[in-house]
Structure formats: C-alpha cells, structure tokens
Design a protein around this motif. Structure first.
Motif, PDB file in Angstrom:
ATOM      1  N   ASN A  76      -5.708 -10.205  -0.706  1.00  0.00           N
ATOM      2  CA  ASN A  76      -5.730 -11.898  -1.008  1.00  0.00           C
ATOM      3  C   ASN A  76      -6.549 -12.388   0.047  1.00  0.00           C
ATOM      4  OD1 ASN A  76      -3.224 -12.277  -2.866  1.00  0.00           O
ATOM      5  ND2 ASN A  76      -2.378 -10.890  -1.171  1.00  0.00           N
ATOM      6  N   SER A  77      -7.299 -11.978   0.853  1.00  0.00           N
ATOM      7  CA  SER A  77      -8.216 -12.631   1.729  1.00  0.00           C
ATOM      8  C   SER A  77      -9.778 -12.762   0.965  1.00  0.00           C
ATOM      9  CB  SER A  77      -8.458 -12.007   2.996  1.00  0.00           C
ATOM     10  OG  SER A  77      -7.356 -12.161   3.769  1.00  0.00           O
ATOM     11  N   LYS A  78     -10.091 -13.819   1.269  1.00  0.00           N
ATOM     12  CA  LYS A  78     -11.885 -14.303   0.838  1.00  0.00           C
ATOM     13  C   LYS A  78     -12.559 -13.370   1.645  1.00  0.00           C
ATOM     14  CE  LYS A  78     -11.255 -18.721  -1.430  1.00  0.00           C
ATOM     15  NZ  LYS A  78     -11.603 -20.159  -0.997  1.00  0.00           N
ATOM     16  N   ARG A  79     -13.624 -12.887   0.874  1.00  0.00           N
ATOM     17  CA  ARG A  79     -14.713 -11.932   1.935  1.00  0.00           C
ATOM     18  C   ARG A  79     -15.737 -12.585   2.290  1.00  0.00           C
ATOM     19  NH1 ARG A  79     -10.152  -9.325   0.043  1.00  0.00           N
ATOM     20  NH2 ARG A  79     -10.525  -6.990  -0.071  1.00  0.00           N
ATOM     21  N   ARG A  80     -16.042 -12.258   3.507  1.00  0.00           N
ATOM     22  CA  ARG A  80     -17.543 -12.629   4.285  1.00  0.00           C
ATOM     23  C   ARG A  80     -18.546 -11.843   3.836  1.00  0.00           C
ATOM     24  NH1 ARG A  80     -18.635 -12.461   8.870  1.00  0.00           N
ATOM     25  NH2 ARG A  80     -19.705 -14.466   9.202  1.00  0.00           N
ATOM     26  N   SER A  81     -18.396 -10.577   3.530  1.00  0.00           N
ATOM     27  CA  SER A  81     -19.393  -9.626   2.667  1.00  0.00           C
ATOM     28  C   SER A  81     -18.539  -8.699   2.143  1.00  0.00           C
ATOM     29  CB  SER A  81     -20.151  -9.025   4.008  1.00  0.00           C
ATOM     30  OG  SER A  81     -19.091  -8.183   4.818  1.00  0.00           O
ATOM     31  N   PRO A  82     -19.237  -8.162   1.173  1.00  0.00           N
ATOM     32  CA  PRO A  82     -18.505  -7.103   0.362  1.00  0.00           C
ATOM     33  C   PRO A  82     -17.750  -5.976   0.835  1.00  0.00           C
ATOM     34  CG  PRO A  82     -20.650  -7.343  -0.571  1.00  0.00           C
ATOM     35  CD  PRO A  82     -20.559  -8.299   0.610  1.00  0.00           C
ATOM     36  N   ASP A  83     -16.660  -5.397   0.182  1.00  0.00           N
ATOM     37  CA  ASP A  83     -16.093  -4.164   0.908  1.00  0.00           C
ATOM     38  C   ASP A  83     -17.193  -2.986   0.777  1.00  0.00           C
ATOM     39  OD1 ASP A  83     -13.831  -5.991   0.808  1.00  0.00           O
ATOM     40  OD2 ASP A  83     -12.907  -5.030  -0.821  1.00  0.00           O
ATOM     41  N   SER A  84     -16.921  -2.055   1.654  1.00  0.00           N
ATOM     42  CA  SER A  84     -17.708  -1.085   1.885  1.00  0.00           C
ATOM     43  C   SER A  84     -16.969   0.245   2.212  1.00  0.00           C
ATOM     44  CB  SER A  84     -19.167  -1.209   2.750  1.00  0.00           C
ATOM     45  OG  SER A  84     -18.807  -1.615   4.083  1.00  0.00           O
ATOM     46  N   THR A  85     -17.830   1.420   2.423  1.00  0.00           N
ATOM     47  CA  THR A  85     -17.036   2.758   2.730  1.00  0.00           C
ATOM     48  C   THR A  85     -18.322   3.504   3.513  1.00  0.00           C
ATOM     49  OG1 THR A  85     -15.683   2.626   0.734  1.00  0.00           O
ATOM     50  CG2 THR A  85     -15.991   4.822   1.965  1.00  0.00           C
ATOM     51  N   GLY A  86     -17.713   4.106   4.577  1.00  0.00           N
ATOM     52  CA  GLY A  86     -18.696   4.548   5.378  1.00  0.00           C
ATOM     53  C   GLY A  86     -17.830   5.721   6.250  1.00  0.00           C
ATOM     54  N   GLN A  87     -18.695   6.582   7.069  1.00  0.00           N
ATOM     55  CA  GLN A  87     -18.173   7.680   7.961  1.00  0.00           C
ATOM     56  C   GLN A  87     -18.230   7.399   9.373  1.00  0.00           C
ATOM     57  OE1 GLN A  87     -19.346  11.514   6.905  1.00  0.00           O
ATOM     58  NE2 GLN A  87     -17.598  11.659   5.278  1.00  0.00           N
ATOM     59  N   LYS A  95     -12.709   2.709   5.220  1.00  0.00           N
ATOM     60  CA  LYS A  95     -13.198   1.540   4.241  1.00  0.00           C
ATOM     61  C   LYS A  95     -13.355   0.381   5.046  1.00  0.00           C
ATOM     62  CE  LYS A  95     -10.802   3.357   0.087  1.00  0.00           C
ATOM     63  NZ  LYS A  95      -9.868   3.316  -0.873  1.00  0.00           N
ATOM     64  N   ARG A  96     -14.292  -0.492   4.833  1.00  0.00           N
ATOM     65  CA  ARG A  96     -14.578  -1.802   5.880  1.00  0.00           C
ATOM     66  C   ARG A  96     -14.199  -2.860   5.122  1.00  0.00           C
ATOM     67  NH1 ARG A  96     -20.182  -4.531   7.363  1.00  0.00           N
ATOM     68  NH2 ARG A  96     -19.551  -5.008   5.345  1.00  0.00           N
ATOM     69  N   TYR A  97     -13.374  -3.821   5.611  1.00  0.00           N
ATOM     70  CA  TYR A  97     -13.236  -5.139   5.117  1.00  0.00           C
ATOM     71  C   TYR A  97     -13.350  -6.378   5.887  1.00  0.00           C
ATOM     72  CZ  TYR A  97     -10.194  -2.085   1.996  1.00  0.00           C
ATOM     73  OH  TYR A  97      -9.737  -0.971   1.311  1.00  0.00           O
ATOM     74  N   ASP A  98     -14.527  -7.201   5.456  1.00  0.00           N
ATOM     75  CA  ASP A  98     -14.801  -8.257   6.277  1.00  0.00           C
ATOM     76  C   ASP A  98     -14.411  -9.643   5.695  1.00  0.00           C
ATOM     77  OD1 ASP A  98     -16.163  -9.994   7.970  1.00  0.00           O
ATOM     78  OD2 ASP A  98     -18.326  -9.260   7.215  1.00  0.00           O
ATOM     79  N   LEU A  99     -13.401 -10.132   6.434  1.00  0.00           N
ATOM     80  CA  LEU A  99     -12.404 -11.116   5.694  1.00  0.00           C
ATOM     81  C   LEU A  99     -12.587 -12.406   6.533  1.00  0.00           C
ATOM     82  CD1 LEU A  99      -9.249  -8.872   5.377  1.00  0.00           C
ATOM     83  CD2 LEU A  99     -11.165  -9.169   3.634  1.00  0.00           C
ATOM     84  N   ILE A 100     -12.400 -13.460   5.537  1.00  0.00           N
ATOM     85  CA  ILE A 100     -12.036 -14.820   6.218  1.00  0.00           C
ATOM     86  C   ILE A 100     -10.467 -14.997   6.256  1.00  0.00           C
ATOM     87  CG2 ILE A 100     -12.366 -17.362   5.727  1.00  0.00           C
ATOM     88  CD1 ILE A 100     -14.869 -16.656   4.074  1.00  0.00           C
ATOM     89  N   ASP A 101     -10.039 -15.093   7.449  1.00  0.00           N
ATOM     90  CA  ASP A 101      -8.745 -15.166   7.713  1.00  0.00           C
ATOM     91  C   ASP A 101      -8.111 -16.815   7.423  1.00  0.00           C
ATOM     92  OD1 ASP A 101      -6.077 -14.844   8.556  1.00  0.00           O
ATOM     93  OD2 ASP A 101      -6.765 -14.738  10.690  1.00  0.00           O
ATOM     94  N   TYR A 102      -7.116 -16.944   6.643  1.00  0.00           N
ATOM     95  CA  TYR A 102      -6.641 -18.387   6.405  1.00  0.00           C
ATOM     96  C   TYR A 102      -5.360 -18.287   7.082  1.00  0.00           C
ATOM     97  CZ  TYR A 102     -10.741 -20.068   3.794  1.00  0.00           C
ATOM     98  OH  TYR A 102     -12.001 -20.538   3.558  1.00  0.00           O
ATOM     99  N   GLY A 103      -4.619 -16.945   7.098  1.00  0.00           N
ATOM    100  CA  GLY A 103      -3.553 -16.825   7.584  1.00  0.00           C
ATOM    101  C   GLY A 103      -2.365 -17.799   6.848  1.00  0.00           C
ATOM    102  N   SER A 104      -1.516 -18.118   7.957  1.00  0.00           N
ATOM    103  CA  SER A 104      -0.506 -19.235   7.423  1.00  0.00           C
ATOM    104  C   SER A 104      -0.574 -20.592   8.550  1.00  0.00           C
ATOM    105  CB  SER A 104       0.919 -18.451   7.763  1.00  0.00           C
ATOM    106  OG  SER A 104       0.970 -18.165   9.033  1.00  0.00           O
ATOM    107  N   TYR A 105      -1.978 -20.815   8.894  1.00  0.00           N
ATOM    108  CA  TYR A 105      -1.963 -22.113   9.842  1.00  0.00           C
ATOM    109  C   TYR A 105      -2.811 -23.171   9.014  1.00  0.00           C
ATOM    110  CZ  TYR A 105      -2.275 -17.798  12.557  1.00  0.00           C
ATOM    111  OH  TYR A 105      -1.870 -16.619  13.350  1.00  0.00           O
ATOM    112  N   GLY A 106      -1.582 -23.582   8.065  1.00  0.00           N
ATOM    113  CA  GLY A 106      -1.847 -24.841   7.375  1.00  0.00           C
ATOM    114  C   GLY A 106      -3.243 -24.932   6.627  1.00  0.00           C
TER     115      GLY A 106
END
Length: 210
Positions: free
Chosen positions: A125-136, A143-154
C-alpha cells in the motif's frame, strides 16, 4: 476509606487484572495459531569482531536452536548500538515488545503467514520512491522496495523506508522469510547519525555461511 470507596477500588482492580489476563491469553493464542510471529533472537556465543571501525553481527541461534539452514553475518558501525535484531546510532528505546525506536532491524517471519503481516500490507500500500527491483546479495536473491512511509501519523510523510525481502531460511524444518528494514524516521522521529548509506553498506557486507 468508606465501604463504598473500598468496593469501587476493588472493582477497578478486578477490571484491570481481567483486561491484562485477557490480553496475554489473546497474544498467546495468536502465537500458537501461527497468526502472530514473535522473533527475539538469542545472543550468540561468537566473539564480536571489530576492525576498520566496524563490528560483525553473527546470526546462528533462533530461540536456542542452531538448526538453521542459512546462518549469516554482516557488519555495522562500531559506534552504533545493537539490541537483539535492532541497530541504531542512538540508544535503542523499547516502548513495548513490538514498538522499538531503531532505524535498522532484520527479522525472520514464518513464510506461511507473511502475506498476513503488517510488513506485507506496508509493501502493498505504500507509494514508491523508485521502482521495485530484484538483485542478489552474496548469491541470495532479494527483492528491494524503496517506499514513502506515510504510516499512521496523520497523513504526513514519515520519510523514506527501504525494505529488502530475502531468501527463505529453514529453522527446525519450518521456512522463515529473511527481511532487512530501514526507516528514515523510526516512530516518526529523526535519529541523529541515521543514514540510508549505512544501511546499504551493511547489506553489502552480508555473508551466508552455507
């Protein structure tokens, strides 16, 4: 104190005890039913190595069991604090068993319930700062997820979050998903000295034993 006052106090104490007992019974049932994964790594017997300003953390023990398919180790800044699976440039604060103020942690989540976790909900459910990617990393797929955290902080942004979801680690015959997690503002607060570069460099030092 009058009889009525003593009765009121007794009723209040009874309610408090009943609520506390009900909560712990609920948590116990959640754990037993596999709906809640509680991970508290036990201290290892290995001596902590320190070189070039770095310390080595070695994971080789899970609730007293050494029957782990993918034991691993990684390095982190020697000046940082480490409590169990948590890492921080400032002293780590535990508000309760599940609320900890630390920018970096790793976790092991039972694979069969991973899709039910808050972590999976955050990824979905989080918005992305950059596309998801896969690497070793050290030959293991992440799997790498680079997200914008809105959490539950109003609704205000709580900063950047990076999550690496890695291989399954078999422990006593059960599959666990290995996760590394970094937050720019843990519990919506800045931590002096916290940097995503430290997190990225930590992951680059990750080595698996097998």
């Amino acid at each position: 104190m009058g009889k009525n006052s003593r009765k009121i106090v007794a009723v209040i104490l009874f309610v408090v005890v009943a609520v506390a007992v009900s909560y712990f019974v609920f948590v116990k049932k959640q754990v037993e039913n596999g709906q809640l994964s509680v991970f508290i790594p036990q201290p290892t017997n290995n001596k902590e190595e320190e070189s070039n300003g770095l310390k080595t953390f070695t994971f080789d023990n899970f609730h007293g069991s050494a029957d782990i398919s993918d034991k691993f180790k990684f390095q982190y800044p020697a000046g940082w604090f480490n409590e169990s699976q948590y890492f921080s440039p400032a002293k780590i604060q535990f508000y309760n068993q599940f609320t900890v103020k630390a920018p970096i942690f790793f976790d092991l989540v039972l694979a069969e319930i991973f899709h039910l976790t808050e972590l999976q909900y955050q990824i979905d459910n989080s918005k992305r700062r950059s596309p998801d990617s896969t690497g070793q990393i050290d030959g293991r797929e992440f799997k790498r997820y680079d997200l914008i955290d809105y959490g539950s902080y109003g609704g205000d942004s709580a900063g950047q979050v990076k999550i690496f979801v890695g291989p399954k680690v078999k422990i006593d015959g059960a599959d666990y998903v290995l996760i590394f997690h970094w937050e720019e503002k843990p519990l919506a607060e800045y931590v002096p000295g916290n940097s995503v570069d430290v997190f990225d460099n930590m992951l680059l030092t990750l080595k698996f034993f097998n």
